[in-house]
Design a protein around this motif. Structure first.
Motif, PDB file in Angstrom:
ATOM      1  N   LEU A   1       1.058  -1.362   0.045  1.00  0.00           N
ATOM      2  CA  LEU A   1      -0.002   0.043   0.190  1.00  0.00           C
ATOM      3  C   LEU A   1       0.805   1.222  -0.144  1.00  0.00           C
ATOM      4  O   LEU A   1       1.936   1.257   0.726  1.00  0.00           O
ATOM      5  N   PRO A   2       0.353   2.443  -0.788  1.00  0.00           N
ATOM      6  CA  PRO A   2       1.268   3.590  -0.640  1.00  0.00           C
ATOM      7  C   PRO A   2       1.168   4.155   0.393  1.00  0.00           C
ATOM      8  O   PRO A   2      -0.043   4.094   1.456  1.00  0.00           O
ATOM      9  N   GLU A   3       1.853   5.097   0.967  1.00  0.00           N
ATOM     10  CA  GLU A   3       1.867   5.773   2.165  1.00  0.00           C
ATOM     11  C   GLU A   3       0.597   6.593   2.167  1.00  0.00           C
ATOM     12  O   GLU A   3       0.011   7.277   1.429  1.00  0.00           O
ATOM     13  N   VAL A   4      -0.399   6.627   3.255  1.00  0.00           N
ATOM     14  CA  VAL A   4      -1.299   7.377   3.637  1.00  0.00           C
ATOM     15  C   VAL A   4      -0.926   8.688   4.436  1.00  0.00           C
ATOM     16  O   VAL A   4      -0.252   8.783   5.314  1.00  0.00           O
ATOM     17  N   PRO A   5      -1.541   9.890   3.736  1.00  0.00           N
ATOM     18  CA  PRO A   5      -1.095  11.220   4.137  1.00  0.00           C
ATOM     19  C   PRO A   5      -1.727  11.236   5.620  1.00  0.00           C
ATOM     20  O   PRO A   5      -2.794  10.773   5.983  1.00  0.00           O
ATOM     21  N   GLN A   6      -1.080  12.135   6.414  1.00  0.00           N
ATOM     22  CA  GLN A   6      -1.593  12.433   7.753  1.00  0.00           C
ATOM     23  C   GLN A   6      -2.990  13.352   7.784  1.00  0.00           C
ATOM     24  O   GLN A   6      -2.804  14.181   7.054  1.00  0.00           O
TER      25      GLN A   6
END
Length: 152
Positions: A15-20
């Motif tokens: 999974l790609p990085e989820v933004p904060q």
């Protein structure tokens, strides 16, 4: 262990990085407001009172209606006076009932004035007709005995 007949399972994708997620701003506190006044007929507190039952039923003016019926039957039934004396006594039942019920209705059911007043008036008319029948039958029988049929 690699069997040529079994299909190969691909690798699980990453999974790609989820933004904060930014912080939610805080709502300033509002002083509490009193609830609006209850509408007419509505319960004051909906959780503690009984549901609205509606208006009270009106009491039927039964005595006044019976007085009217008895008085009218007494006047309409006045031809029963044809029967000597017995008809007069029988004819007094309904008019007297109309008078009594009319006065009871006057005392207890003042709103039904038309019914009890008509019962009283027709009751007195019926009693008057029966008294006239008593007098007429009495005169007829008293004068009938004065004639002597042997002297013709």
């Amino acid at each position: 262990m690699s069997d040529p007949t079994t299909p190969q399972v691909p690798d699980v994708p990453q999974l790609p990085e989820v933004p904060q997620v930014p912080d939610v701003p805080q709502v300033p506190e509002v002083p509490p407001v009193a609830p609006p006044a209850a509408a007419y007929g509505a319960p004051a507190t909906p959780y503690q009172s009984q549901p609205y039952a509606g208006a009270a039923l009106k009491k039927s003016p039964i005595l006044s209606i019976l007085a009217l019926i008895a008085g009218v039957i007494g006047v309409i039934g006045s031809p029963i006076a044809i029967i000597p004396f017995v008809g007069g006594f029988l004819g007094l039942l309904f008019p007297v009932a109309g008078i009594v019920l009319g006065f009871l209705g006057k005392k207890r059911e003042t709103a039904a004035k038309g019914f009890w007043l008509t019962g009283i008036i027709t009751g007195f008319i019926g009693v008057g007709l029966m008294i006239v029948s008593f007098v007429l039958w009495g005169l007829l029988f008293s004068l009938g005995s004065a004639y002597d049929y042997d002297n013709f």
